[in-house]
Design a protein around this motif. Structure first.
Motif, PDB file in Angstrom:
ATOM      1  N   LEU A   1       0.932  -1.287  -0.122  1.00  0.00           N
ATOM      2  CA  LEU A   1       0.068  -0.093   0.184  1.00  0.00           C
ATOM      3  C   LEU A   1       0.890   1.282  -0.044  1.00  0.00           C
ATOM      4  CD1 LEU A   1      -2.631  -0.880   2.748  1.00  0.00           C
ATOM      5  CD2 LEU A   1      -3.009  -1.093   0.143  1.00  0.00           C
ATOM      6  N   GLN A   2       0.343   2.337  -0.490  1.00  0.00           N
ATOM      7  CA  GLN A   2       1.123   3.551  -0.492  1.00  0.00           C
ATOM      8  C   GLN A   2       0.089   4.828  -0.439  1.00  0.00           C
ATOM      9  OE1 GLN A   2       2.958   3.245  -4.263  1.00  0.00           O
ATOM     10  NE2 GLN A   2       1.555   4.467  -5.210  1.00  0.00           N
ATOM     11  N   ASP A   3       0.383   5.907   0.225  1.00  0.00           N
ATOM     12  CA  ASP A   3      -0.224   7.047   0.125  1.00  0.00           C
ATOM     13  C   ASP A   3      -0.710   7.638  -1.151  1.00  0.00           C
ATOM     14  OD1 ASP A   3      -0.416   6.625   2.786  1.00  0.00           O
ATOM     15  OD2 ASP A   3       1.267   8.178   3.065  1.00  0.00           O
ATOM     16  N   LEU A   4      -1.728   8.186  -1.322  1.00  0.00           N
ATOM     17  CA  LEU A   4      -2.165   8.867  -2.773  1.00  0.00           C
ATOM     18  C   LEU A   4      -1.598  10.309  -2.689  1.00  0.00           C
ATOM     19  CD1 LEU A   4      -5.845   7.560  -3.321  1.00  0.00           C
ATOM     20  CD2 LEU A   4      -3.497   6.676  -4.429  1.00  0.00           C
ATOM     21  N   GLY A   5      -1.075  10.880  -3.707  1.00  0.00           N
ATOM     22  CA  GLY A   5      -1.017  12.117  -3.711  1.00  0.00           C
ATOM     23  C   GLY A   5      -1.878  13.080  -4.082  1.00  0.00           C
ATOM     24  N   VAL A   9      -5.539   9.711  -8.481  1.00  0.00           N
ATOM     25  CA  VAL A   9      -6.970   8.499  -8.456  1.00  0.00           C
ATOM     26  C   VAL A   9      -6.599   7.157  -7.990  1.00  0.00           C
ATOM     27  CG1 VAL A   9      -8.698   7.581 -10.160  1.00  0.00           C
ATOM     28  CG2 VAL A   9      -7.867   9.897 -10.524  1.00  0.00           C
ATOM     29  N   ALA A  10      -7.371   6.813  -6.981  1.00  0.00           N
ATOM     30  CA  ALA A  10      -7.023   5.316  -6.716  1.00  0.00           C
ATOM     31  C   ALA A  10      -7.672   4.342  -7.390  1.00  0.00           C
ATOM     32  CB  ALA A  10      -7.793   5.149  -5.137  1.00  0.00           C
TER      33      ALA A  10
END
Length: 135
Positions: A1-5, A9-10
């Motif tokens: 998992l990674q953080d969205l900037g 869009v996920a």
């Protein structure tokens, strides 16, 4: 998992992959859901009816995997599903009153569903309430 900037869009989900109310539904004004007291949160009952409709189609439903694999088999045992004596044992008048109001709301949604189907609904009352609790 990674953080969205920011603005990233996920996932994109096409509308055809959703069980949703149509913009012409009597609980939708085309821009969103009506929020007046007369509506009585019917959107939840309408969406539950859509789930019941898909459930009644069984394997013919395009959402069969979502309906039979993706949704929990057991509805959450929320306070409104408790017996009256269990609720009263909480000794919290506000919570008890809210749970009774919620139980009455659930019964109204079920009554509306039955009336729309002339008491010949495609699924049982128990199943309707199960889906309502999931909505």
């Amino acid at each position: 998992l990674q953080d969205l900037g920011p603005g990233e869009v996920a996932a994109r989900v096409p509308l055809s992959a959703l069980i949703r109310l149509s913009p012409t539904s009597d609980v939708c004004d085309g821009n969103g859901y009506k929020s007046n007291i007369e509506n009585d949160d019917n959107w939840a009952g309408e969406l539950t009816a859509k789930l019941c409709q898909q459930d009644s189609l069984g394997d013919a439903s395009p959402f069969r995997e979502y309906m039979h694999i993706g949704l929990p088999n057991d509805a959450p045992r929320t306070v409104c599903r408790w017996s009256s004596s269990e609720r009263l044992a909480l000794q919290d008048a506000a919570l008890v009153n809210e749970s009774f109001e919620n139980a009455a709301w659930r019964r109204r949604q079920l009554t509306n569903y039955r009336q729309r189907h002339n008491n010949k609904a495609p699924v049982s009352s128990k199943k309707f309430l199960h889906y309502l609790d999931l909505v």
